[in-house]
Structures are given as structure tokens and as C-alpha cells.
Design a protein around this motif. Structure first.
Motif, mmCIF file in Angstrom:
data_model
loop_
_atom_site.group_PDB
_atom_site.id
_atom_site.type_symbol
_atom_site.label_atom_id
_atom_site.label_comp_id
_atom_site.label_asym_id
_atom_site.label_seq_id
_atom_site.Cartn_x
_atom_site.Cartn_y
_atom_site.Cartn_z
ATOM 1 N N GLY A 1 0.802 -1.212 0.000
ATOM 2 C CA GLY A 1 0.000 0.000 0.000
ATOM 3 C C GLY A 1 0.836 1.263 0.000
ATOM 4 N N HIS A 2 2.137 1.122 0.207
ATOM 5 C CA HIS A 2 3.019 2.295 0.148
ATOM 6 C C HIS A 2 3.161 2.764 -1.293
ATOM 7 C CE1 HIS A 2 4.307 2.383 4.298
ATOM 8 N NE2 HIS A 2 4.618 1.103 4.276
ATOM 9 N N ASP A 3 3.408 4.056 -1.450
ATOM 10 C CA ASP A 3 3.575 4.641 -2.781
ATOM 11 C C ASP A 3 4.303 5.967 -2.618
ATOM 12 O OD1 ASP A 3 3.419 5.012 -5.501
ATOM 13 O OD2 ASP A 3 1.223 4.980 -5.601
ATOM 14 N N LEU A 4 4.707 6.547 -3.741
ATOM 15 C CA LEU A 4 5.284 7.880 -3.730
ATOM 16 C C LEU A 4 4.171 8.912 -3.575
ATOM 17 C CD1 LEU A 4 7.778 7.589 -6.743
ATOM 18 C CD2 LEU A 4 8.293 7.306 -4.309
ATOM 19 N N VAL A 5 4.418 9.957 -2.787
ATOM 20 C CA VAL A 5 3.467 11.052 -2.738
ATOM 21 C C VAL A 5 3.563 11.826 -4.051
ATOM 22 C CG1 VAL A 5 3.659 11.196 -0.223
ATOM 23 C CG2 VAL A 5 5.034 12.733 -1.658
ATOM 24 N N SER A 6 2.589 12.678 -4.303
ATOM 25 C CA SER A 6 2.476 13.307 -5.621
ATOM 26 C C SER A 6 3.643 14.217 -5.963
ATOM 27 C CB SER A 6 1.168 14.107 -5.699
ATOM 28 O OG SER A 6 1.148 15.094 -4.664
ATOM 29 N N ASP A 7 4.146 14.973 -5.001
ATOM 30 C CA ASP A 7 5.237 15.917 -5.232
ATOM 31 C C ASP A 7 6.277 15.719 -4.140
ATOM 32 O OD1 ASP A 7 6.809 18.483 -5.064
ATOM 33 O OD2 ASP A 7 5.440 19.101 -6.671
ATOM 34 N N PHE A 8 7.515 15.574 -4.535
ATOM 35 C CA PHE A 8 8.601 15.354 -3.590
ATOM 36 C C PHE A 8 8.594 16.386 -2.462
ATOM 37 C CE2 PHE A 8 12.894 16.715 -2.343
ATOM 38 C CZ PHE A 8 13.448 15.533 -1.885
ATOM 39 N N ARG A 9 8.283 17.629 -2.787
ATOM 40 C CA ARG A 9 8.362 18.699 -1.794
ATOM 41 C C ARG A 9 7.269 18.590 -0.738
ATOM 42 N NH1 ARG A 9 8.737 22.911 -6.693
ATOM 43 N NH2 ARG A 9 7.107 21.432 -7.345
#
Length: 564
Positions: A255-263
Motif C-alpha cells: 500500500g506504500h507509494d510515492l506522494v504526488s510531489d517530492f516537496r
């Protein structure tokens, strides 16, 4: 025989239990009457996690702090008398038992984990087998993490997996890593395959154990030139194929993923600061918050911090305070970046190499403060700042906010009702494992570009073919200031060259232009003498009556940082 659950004073575990759970005395508990209930088990697990706070109460003597200031991407900084900061940067010592509190906290956590592993089977009242397995899996994960940090920091350390007091010498690295591998194997097999959101924030999961296993594998096989990770208790070995399979399961099922924007990973984009910080509003940024989907494992902080108990200082994120701007900065003129001790100025070389390699990479300005363009009222040499470059990191730093026209030393005063105290108000998670790192480890192990380019795509960068050099660059950019760079350099055998390249970089000492220079024979000489490891606290050697021996490269006057 029933054993009293004391933290025994001996050369490995030491005293300093503080209050085991900060609520109840355990001096009448023994293994015959504790733990017996689910509440007992919860208390015991909380006691293991609380050892994180014990270490962080003295942050400048910890694994994370060392990894940041010793890497090539940051200098020591601080004021002219802050030899502890500058000494780490130069791989030199500043006091006989420099890392005493960290060593104690880690063995304290190990002792508690050993006790839990030996007694949790007597607990009744579990809601399910899955709950019991989750608890036990977390304990194995924590013991593995504690030993891994000790091994990265000191090389060979005593291996204690029983609750009896023992005066043990350093174990061979192979033996300690075999125990780490065993504990992670147990953690992975025990903890349920459930989405990370089903587990309380800040607790270990199966996915965190899989990710940590990959980190351990890469460091051990890289630094020690091995092909597999041994497993204790006749468990054979963990191969690269097994680690890849674990990472693929983590990536596909956690269920983990990258958030939309690194910042949006970093709290300078929080809602209380955003309306007054043009960089956030102009880029449409919004903090995803602590415990977001990219966080695989983190240390939690809170508001129970108390000046009256030094161990409770670790309940606030003391790293943010240390990495803040020195006084005369950190106020309205440097909004939203607040006041602290000025540790860890960013090496100008990182900024320049990053800009040359990836001129459009949003992560560069998302990770680094350039005082020339970002802080128009910045004061050089504030409070005798040393090793200053004009660049500071912005991932772990005090972030201020306005309330009714008044500048507050942290947004957490509004968000979390944190103390209105610039030294105690920091509640930001310290993220030890992030999903982007999982993707990059997968690419490194598989030698393909899938995970690497997934990370690059989030930063709006074009895809690249896989190469080890490309992977190294991506880890440096993406994971800057997250406690990983120093150990990456060690395992790639790049450390001596990278650290030596710091000599001659332009800096300011108390606002006077100068250059970073060599101490103790230079960065290369210090790394080659020590292998990148740090001195065992002299107090521990004394307590062991010589059973423990000092690490190579330490213990002479020549190893002591003399100061500028």
C-alpha cells in the motif's frame, strides 16, 4: 529460574532505564509474573520503542547525526566551540566516551527485546494469532535495527541475545550480521501481510522488515565484499534473489507509494506556514503529513518533552533543533526557517554538481536553502557560525509559522499543541525508511531502471538507462540529508575519495572567508585508518576490564580534533 526485570548495570547494557514506561515501577516484576496479559505485552513493546527517545535526547552522539555530518554533502558547522559537530565532519574524536548515550540506548533496547522474545509466549489474552505475531515480529525487527545501526557505526560489537549479564568481547561482523538476518527473517515471516495503514503509525511492519533486509544486504555485501547474507541458527543464507522477491512483495502489496510531489514530504509545505511562504503557494504545494504513504518506518515524536528529565528531551525531534540556523538568524528575516545550533552546513559542491547534472530537478531547491536567493535578510557569521557555506538543508529544520501576526518557533505549536519553546517544539517524524529508497534499492539489486525511473518521473525528469553511476547519482539527489549517504559511500568503496574532495571547498568561519582544510592527516587518512567506523566509548572498555578493545584508528592524541 525467575528473573527480575531490572536493567542490569554491566559493561554492555549499563544503567539508565529512566522510567521503563514513564508510568509504573517495574522493580517488583519478574519473568514469572510479567508479561502475562495483553496490556503487559503492550507495555513491554512500548518500552523497547522508548529507547529511541533515550538516544535522541543526546542527538549529536547518534547514528543519524554522525551519518549526516560525516558525509561529503555536509560539514560540521556550529559555533567556534562546537568541536563535537566539527569533529564528526573530520572523522575525529572530541571526548573519551563520545557515543556513550547512544551505545547505552541501543543495548538497552536490545536487552528489552531479548526479554520480550524470551517471555511473550507466556502472555494470554491475544485477540488473534496475527496480533501475537505482529508484536513478536516488531520485537525482532527492532533488535535487528538496533544491531544494524551499531554495526554500521562501530563495525564489530558485542553480540548479546540473552537476558543474562555477560561480559562479552566484540563479535565478528559475520556473526552479528547473521543475527540481524535471522531477526529480519523472523520479522518478515511473523508479521501479517496487511496494508501498512492497519498498523499503528510508528510501528514496524512486514514491509519495513523487507526494506530493512535489503538495506542490510546491500551494506553487508558491499562493504565486506560478500555475495550473500548469512543467517544465524543454521539458517543458511539470504541471497540477492530472496531480497529482490521481498522488495517486489513490498512494492506490490504494502500500500506504500510515492506522494504526488517530492516537496510535499517536508513540513515547510504545512498549512500553517504555507500562506506566508511564497515558494509553497507559487508551486501549489501541500504537506502530506507525518505517516504519509511514502513513510515505511519512522521514529515518532510528541509533546511530552520535559526539561526536568533529560531522557524526555528525546520526545521532541532534537535533530531539527541542531540543524536550525544559529541565533540572529532563525527569526522573521529567515522565515520560514527557524533557530537552532547551526550544525550541518551543506557542502557547496553538492549544490553545484546537482545543478550541473540535473538543472531542472525540483528536488534541489526542494531540499536545499540557498541563502543568497531564498533568505534576503540572512546574516553570515551569526553567533560565530563556523564552516558556513550559504547552503542549508530544509528537510529536518525548524519551520516557523505566524499566528495573529506573531512569529511562532514551530508550526507544531499550532498543529500539535507543542510547547512554545524553540528548543522543544519539533514533532516532525524522523523517517528512517522511505518508499523512494525501496524503489532505488530494487533497481540497484536488479540492475534495471524501473524503480529508478519511477523516482525520476515524480521529479519530472526524463527516463535514463540503468547504470551504477546513474543509480548512485539518483540516491544522492533523492535521499540527501536522510542519513544514508555516508553508508552508501562506505558500501560502494567510494568514501575515501568523496570525503577527501571536501578539502579546499570555500567556507566562512565567523563570516571570514577561508577553505575547508585537513585535520588529523586529512579526510582520506582518517577514513583509511578507521574504515569509517567510530570509537567504542572508553567507559565501556573500562567496565569490561579490557574484554572490549578499541577500534582501529582511535585512542591516541592524534585522533582528537584540535579545533580550528
Amino acid at each position: 529460574m525467575k528473573k527480575l526485570l531490572y536493567i542490569i548495570a554491566f559493561s554492555l547494557t549499563l544503567t539508565g532505564c529512566e522510567s521503563f514506561l514513564d508510568t509504573e515501577s517495574y522493580d517488583k516484576k519478574n519473568t514469572g509474573n510479567f508479561p502475562l496479559t495483553l496490556a503487559d505485552a503492550e507495555s513491554m513493546l512500548t518500552g523497547i520503542y522508548s529507547s529511541f527517545s533515550s538516544a535522541i535526547s543526546n542527538p549529536q552522539n547518534t547514528h543519524f547525526y554522525m551519518a549526516e555530518l560525516a558525509s561529503d554533502d555536509r560539514f560540521g558547522g556550529g559555533g567556534e566551540n562546537d568541536k563535537d559537530m566539527q569533529g564528526i565532519d573530520h572523522l575525529m574524536n572530541t571526548q573519551p566516551s563520545r557515543f556513550e548515550t547512544y551505545w547505552t540506548a541501543r543495548y538497552q533496547g536490545i536487552y528489552r527485546a531479548n526479554t520480550a522474545i524470551g517471555t511473550l509466549d507466556q502472555v494470554t489474552g491475544w485477540q488473534s494469532d496475527a496480533q501475537r505475531n505482529q508484536f513478536l515480529g516488531e520485537v525482532h525487527f527492532l533488535r535487528a535495527l538496533f544491531y544494524f545501526e551499531l554495526s554500521q557505526m562501530f563495525g564489530e560489537v558485542p553480540l548479546v541475545i540473552q537476558t543474562e549479564a555477560e561480559n562479552k568481547p566484540k563479535a565478528p561482523a559475520d556473526s552479528t550480521y547473521a543475527q540481524i538476518a535471522y531477526d529480519l527473517q523472523q520479522a518478515i515471516s511473523l508479521m501479517p501481510s496487511q496494508p501498512y495503514t492497519s498498523v499503528a503509525s510508528g510501528h514496524a511492519t512486514k514491509w519495513a522488515a523487507q526494506a530493512l533486509a535489503a538495506r542490510v544486504f546491500l551494506f553487508y555485501t558491499g562493504y565486506y565484499d560478500k555475495t550473500a547474507l548469512p543467517v544465524a541458527n543454521d539458517g543458511g543464507e539470504i541471497t540477492k534473489a530472496q531480497v529482490i522477491a521481498w522488495l517486489e512483495e513490498c512494492i506490490g502489496n504494502s500500500g506504500h507509494d510515492l506522494v504526488s510531489d517530492f516537496r510535499n514530504l517536508w513540513p515547510y509545505t504545512n498549512e500553517y506556514t504555507a500562506e506566508d511562504y511564497d515558494y509553497v503557494s507559487e508551486n501549489g504545494l501541500q504537506w502530506e503529513g507525518d505517516g504519509n504513504k511514502e513513510t515505511v518506518f519512522a521514529i515518532k515524536f510528541g509533546t511530552l518533552v520535559d526539561w526536568g528529565d533529560q531522557y524526555m528531551l528525546g520526545y521532541a525531534n532534537q535533530y531539527n533543533l541542531h540543524f536550525g540556523l544559529r541565533s540572529n538568524n532563525g527569526q522573521a528575516g529567515t522565515f520560514p526557517f527557524g533557530q537552532g545550533w547551526g550544525a550541518g552546513p551543506v557542502n557547496t559542491t553538492l549544490w553545484n554538481q546537482w545543478r550541473q547534472a540535473e538543472p531542472t530537478d525540483i528536488r534541489r531547491t526542494g531540499s536545499i536553502i540557498n541563502v543568497e536567493t531564498d533568505l534576503e535578510n540572512y546574516i553570515y557569521g551569526a553567533d560565530n557560525q563556523m564552516e558556513e557555506t550559504g547552503f542549508w538543508q530544509k528537510k529536518y529544520v525548524p519551520v516557523t509559522a505566524y499566528s495573529e501576526g506573531n512569529l511562532l518557533p514551530s508550526y507544531a505549536i499550532l498543529k500539535d499543541a507543542a510547547p512554545t519553546d524553540y528548543q522543544l517544539a519539533h514533532t516532525q517524524d524522523l523517517v528512517l525508511i522511505r518508499f523512494a529508497d525501496v524503489l532505488l534499492m530494487q533497481s540497484e539489486l536488479k540492475e534495471d531502471n524501473v524503480g529508478l525511473n519511477r523516482v525520476r518521473a515524480r521529479a519530472k525528469l526524463p527516463a535514463v538507462p540503468y547504470s551504477l553511476d546513474a543509480l548512485k547519482r539518483e540516491r544522492r539527489w533523492e535521499l540527501a540529508f536522510e542519513g544514508l549517504r555516508y553508508f552508501d559511500l562506505m558500501r560502494w568503496h567510494d568514501a575515501a575519495d568523496a570525503l577527501a574532495a571536501q578539502e579546499g571547498v570555500a567556507i566562512k568561519n565567523k563570516s571570514v572567508d577561508t577553505q575547508m582544510r585537513a585535520f588529523g592527516g586529512g579526510y582520506r587518512a582518517r577514513f583509511e585508518a578507521t574504515g569509517g567506523f567510530w570509537p567504542i566509548p572508553q567507559s565501556q572498555i573500562a567496565l569490561s576490564d579490557g574484554v572490549l578493545t578499541q577500534n582501529a584508528g582511535w585512542g591516541t592524541v592524534a585522533d582528537e580534533f584540535p579545533g580550528w
